[in-house]
Design a protein around this motif. Structure first.
Motif, PDB file in Angstrom:
ATOM      1  N   VAL A   5       0.893  -0.970   0.040  1.00 35.83           N
ATOM      2  CA  VAL A   5      -0.147   0.013  -0.066  1.00 35.83           C
ATOM      3  C   VAL A   5       0.807   1.147   0.003  1.00 35.83           C
ATOM      4  O   VAL A   5       1.791   1.344   1.019  1.00 35.83           O
ATOM      5  CB  VAL A   5      -0.992   0.040   1.025  1.00 35.83           C
ATOM      6  N   VAL A   6       0.661   2.112  -1.011  1.00 31.82           N
ATOM      7  CA  VAL A   6       1.608   3.248  -0.918  1.00 31.82           C
ATOM      8  C   VAL A   6       0.721   4.485  -0.428  1.00 31.82           C
ATOM      9  O   VAL A   6      -0.296   4.828  -1.101  1.00 31.82           O
ATOM     10  CB  VAL A   6       2.086   3.473  -2.454  1.00 31.82           C
ATOM     11  N   GLY A   7       0.927   4.884   0.824  1.00 32.51           N
ATOM     12  CA  GLY A   7       0.137   5.902   1.314  1.00 32.51           C
ATOM     13  C   GLY A   7      -0.135   5.378   2.708  1.00 32.51           C
ATOM     14  O   GLY A   7      -0.544   4.173   2.909  1.00 32.51           O
ATOM     15  N   ARG A   8      -0.319   6.238   3.701  1.00 29.82           N
ATOM     16  CA  ARG A   8      -0.618   5.761   5.394  1.00 29.82           C
ATOM     17  C   ARG A   8      -1.543   6.693   5.741  1.00 29.82           C
ATOM     18  O   ARG A   8      -1.549   7.132   7.092  1.00 29.82           O
ATOM     19  CB  ARG A   8       0.854   5.700   6.086  1.00 29.82           C
ATOM     20  N   GLN A  14      -0.501  10.526 -11.386  1.00 28.31           N
ATOM     21  CA  GLN A  14       0.244   9.788 -12.068  1.00 28.31           C
ATOM     22  C   GLN A  14       1.779   9.355 -11.656  1.00 28.31           C
ATOM     23  O   GLN A  14       2.331   9.105 -12.605  1.00 28.31           O
ATOM     24  CB  GLN A  14       0.232  10.538 -13.394  1.00 28.31           C
ATOM     25  N   MET A  15       1.802   9.502 -10.318  1.00 30.80           N
ATOM     26  CA  MET A  15       3.185   9.269  -9.954  1.00 30.80           C
ATOM     27  C   MET A  15       3.749   7.657 -10.219  1.00 30.80           C
ATOM     28  O   MET A  15       4.721   7.397 -10.444  1.00 30.80           O
ATOM     29  CB  MET A  15       3.450   9.454  -8.332  1.00 30.80           C
ATOM     30  N   ILE A  16       2.878   6.768 -10.223  1.00 30.59           N
ATOM     31  CA  ILE A  16       3.282   5.510 -10.386  1.00 30.59           C
ATOM     32  C   ILE A  16       3.202   4.832 -11.963  1.00 30.59           C
ATOM     33  O   ILE A  16       2.259   4.922 -12.430  1.00 30.59           O
ATOM     34  CB  ILE A  16       2.217   4.509  -9.519  1.00 30.59           C
TER      35      ILE A  16
HETATM   36  P1  NDP Z   1      -3.131  11.844   1.972  1.00 34.39           P
HETATM   37  O1  NDP Z   1      -2.456  13.171   1.402  1.00 34.39           O
HETATM   38  O2  NDP Z   1      -3.766  12.047   3.235  1.00 34.39           O
HETATM   39  O3  NDP Z   1      -1.930  10.706   2.114  1.00 34.39           O
HETATM   40  C1  NDP Z   1      -0.945  10.382   1.081  1.00 34.39           C
HETATM   41  C2  NDP Z   1      -0.030   9.556   1.648  1.00 34.39           C
HETATM   42  O4  NDP Z   1       0.883   9.377   0.505  1.00 34.39           O
HETATM   43  C3  NDP Z   1       0.692   9.948   2.892  1.00 34.39           C
HETATM   44  O5  NDP Z   1       0.813   8.846   3.770  1.00 34.39           O
HETATM   45  C4  NDP Z   1       2.029  10.243   2.527  1.00 34.39           C
HETATM   46  O6  NDP Z   1       3.230   9.842   3.333  1.00 34.39           O
HETATM   47  C5  NDP Z   1       2.231   9.390   1.292  1.00 34.39           C
HETATM   48  N1  NDP Z   1       3.308  10.044  -0.022  1.00 34.39           N
HETATM   49  C6  NDP Z   1       3.095  11.206  -0.287  1.00 34.39           C
HETATM   50  N2  NDP Z   1       4.166  11.253  -1.330  1.00 34.39           N
HETATM   51  C7  NDP Z   1       4.898  10.187  -1.400  1.00 34.39           C
HETATM   52  C8  NDP Z   1       5.736   9.691  -1.874  1.00 34.39           C
HETATM   53  N3  NDP Z   1       6.608  10.525  -2.956  1.00 34.39           N
HETATM   54  N4  NDP Z   1       6.292   8.564  -1.752  1.00 34.39           N
HETATM   55  C9  NDP Z   1       5.680   7.503  -0.877  1.00 34.39           C
HETATM   56  N5  NDP Z   1       4.684   8.074  -0.172  1.00 34.39           N
HETATM   57  C10 NDP Z   1       4.115   9.366  -0.568  1.00 34.39           C
HETATM   58  O7  NDP Z   1      -4.118  11.557   0.751  1.00 34.39           O
HETATM   59  P2  NDP Z   1      -5.252  10.248   0.940  1.00 34.39           P
HETATM   60  O8  NDP Z   1      -4.932   9.215   1.463  1.00 34.39           O
HETATM   61  O9  NDP Z   1      -6.194  11.103   1.618  1.00 34.39           O
HETATM   62  O10 NDP Z   1      -5.732  10.188  -0.597  1.00 34.39           O
HETATM   63  C11 NDP Z   1      -5.024   9.608  -1.495  1.00 34.39           C
HETATM   64  C12 NDP Z   1      -5.668   9.837  -2.756  1.00 34.39           C
HETATM   65  O11 NDP Z   1      -6.679   9.084  -3.007  1.00 34.39           O
HETATM   66  C13 NDP Z   1      -5.779  11.214  -3.186  1.00 34.39           C
HETATM   67  O12 NDP Z   1      -5.638  11.440  -4.914  1.00 34.39           O
HETATM   68  C14 NDP Z   1      -7.309  11.285  -3.011  1.00 34.39           C
HETATM   69  O13 NDP Z   1      -7.887  12.369  -3.853  1.00 34.39           O
HETATM   70  C15 NDP Z   1      -7.695  10.017  -3.154  1.00 34.39           C
HETATM   71  N6  NDP Z   1      -9.038   9.817  -2.584  1.00 34.39           N
HETATM   72  C16 NDP Z   1     -10.018   8.950  -3.282  1.00 34.39           C
HETATM   73  C17 NDP Z   1     -11.004   8.496  -2.643  1.00 34.39           C
HETATM   74  C18 NDP Z   1     -12.042   7.706  -3.692  1.00 34.39           C
HETATM   75  O14 NDP Z   1     -13.405   7.773  -3.163  1.00 34.39           O
HETATM   76  N7  NDP Z   1     -11.680   7.050  -4.599  1.00 34.39           N
HETATM   77  C19 NDP Z   1     -11.342   8.864  -1.193  1.00 34.39           C
HETATM   78  C20 NDP Z   1     -10.216   9.272  -0.596  1.00 34.39           C
HETATM   79  C21 NDP Z   1      -9.069   9.979  -1.122  1.00 34.39           C
HETATM   80  P3  NDP Z   1       3.491  10.721   4.644  1.00 34.39           P
HETATM   81  O15 NDP Z   1       2.279   9.903   5.368  1.00 34.39           O
HETATM   82  O16 NDP Z   1       4.801  10.294   4.981  1.00 34.39           O
HETATM   83  O17 NDP Z   1       3.133  12.041   4.432  1.00 34.39           O
END
Ligand code: NDP
Length: 281
Positions: free
Chosen positions: A162-165, A212-214
């Motif tokens: 999972v990428v993101g926490r 489009q990061m991945i």
């Molecule tokens: P957040 O911004 O809260 O979290 C992003 C996570 O990604 C953080 O844990 C961050 O790490 C990590 N991250 C950021 N940059 C990098 C990197 N370069 N390499 C590795 N990890 C990285 O986002 P959300 O979880 O709220 O949402 C994620 C995406 O999902 C967004 O695009 C949002 O719009 C979408 N979304 C879609 C929904 C849907 O219904 N489809 C519902 C909710 C969200 P760190 O913790 O260290 O900062």
């Protein structure tokens, strides 16, 4: 060619199932009711709230709408939640986020009775998920698991990355994958050698919030890729994910598109939670 995991189709199936349950409950004299609170008139929030009300109407859930002024005090909002917590004819409460800066989202989330917390952001529901106790599961993560299961993707024993926490996506989806017996790694902004880690994944869930990061370099051949990201191009209606679809689709075995992948699942699972919440009450 990768299989395109069709979130529109799967979410429609779930809504049909919910609709049937709502009808059965109605025959037993039980009316499923969701109270939706919106503070202020943020246009994105209004669209989300409108879609949720439409979905309620479709599946036969009664929705009560509370539109509060942007300037409403935290106390007033909390007392409305208190009132709804006590109402026997209301089984789900949803406060549309984000809230204006003068209101503490954490206090609001904690004020909702966990048994009526259909967004499942309350610490009691998060804790229940962590220990595998009964409770409500937040909608987007629950929707991701449904997408995988209903597409016939086996999770048990698989390497899941999972990428993101974040509290709303990354962490709960990691816990759910673990509950399904996946071997789970959670990557974040401080992760080193991200590509090496994501390339281990049989199932790669991307919730990084970066358009489009991945790209294909991050993905193992044959992986299943779930793209949670939603990015709207300024001045246009075009949506993009966190995954570069064109680049990744040729190397993976299955992938969710944006739009039409994870997005539609969130509301379907909200409808599901409205019915589930009754079991807890
Ligand atoms: P957040 O911004 O809260 O979290 C992003 C996570 O990604 C953080 O844990 C961050 O790490 C990590 N991250 C950021 N940059 C990098 C990197 N370069 N390499 C590795 N990890 C990285 O986002 P959300 O979880 O709220 O949402 C994620 C995406 O999902 C967004 O695009 C949002 O719009 C979408 N979304 C879609 C929904 C849907 O219904 N489809 C519902 C909710 C969200 P760190 O913790 O260290 O900062």
């Amino acid at each position: 060619m990768a299989v395109i995991i069709d979130g529109k189709k799967i979410s429609a199936q779930i809504k049909e199932e919910v609709k049937e349950k709502v009808e059965q409950l109605a025959q037993e004299g039980i009316q499923v009711t969701l109270a939706v609170i919106q503070v202020g008139k943020d246009s994105a929030s209004s669209v989300y709230v409108g879609n949720k009300k439409k979905a309620c109407e479709y599946v036969g859930i009664r929705s009560l709408s509370y539109e509060l002024e942007e300037e409403v005090s935290q106390e007033e909002l909390l007392s409305l939640i208190e009132e709804l917590n006590g109402r026997k004819d209301v089984n789900g409460i949803l406060v549309q986020l984000p809230l204006p800066k003068h209101i503490s989202e954490e206090s609001v989330i904690r004020a909702i009775d966990p048994r009526k917390d259909v967004d499942a952001f309350h610490p009691v529901n998060v804790g229940s998920l962590c220990i595998g106790a009964p409770g409500l599961v937040s909608c987007t993560p629950a929707g991701i698991i449904q997408l995988l299961k209903r597409s016939g993707v086996e999770i048990a024993g698989k390497e899941c990355v999972v990428v993101g926490r974040s509290n709303i996506v990354g962490k709960p989806v990691a816990l759910l994958l673990l509950q399904e017996n996946g071997t789970v790694t959670v990557a974040h902004s401080r992760t080193r050698n991200l590509k090496e880690i994501t390339r281990r994944a049989d199932i790669l869930v991307v919730a990084v919030g970066k358009r489009q990061m991945i790209t294909r370099e991050y993905v193992k051949e044959g992986a299943v890729v779930i793209d949670v990201g939603i990015h709207r191009e300024e001045g246009s209606k075009k949506l993009y994910g966190d995954v570069d679809f064109e680049s990744v689709e040729p190397v993976c075995s299955a992938i969710t598109p944006v739009p039409g992948g994870v997005g539609p699942m969130t509301i379907a699972m909200l409808m599901y939670n409205c019915v589930e919440s009754l079991k807890l009450q």
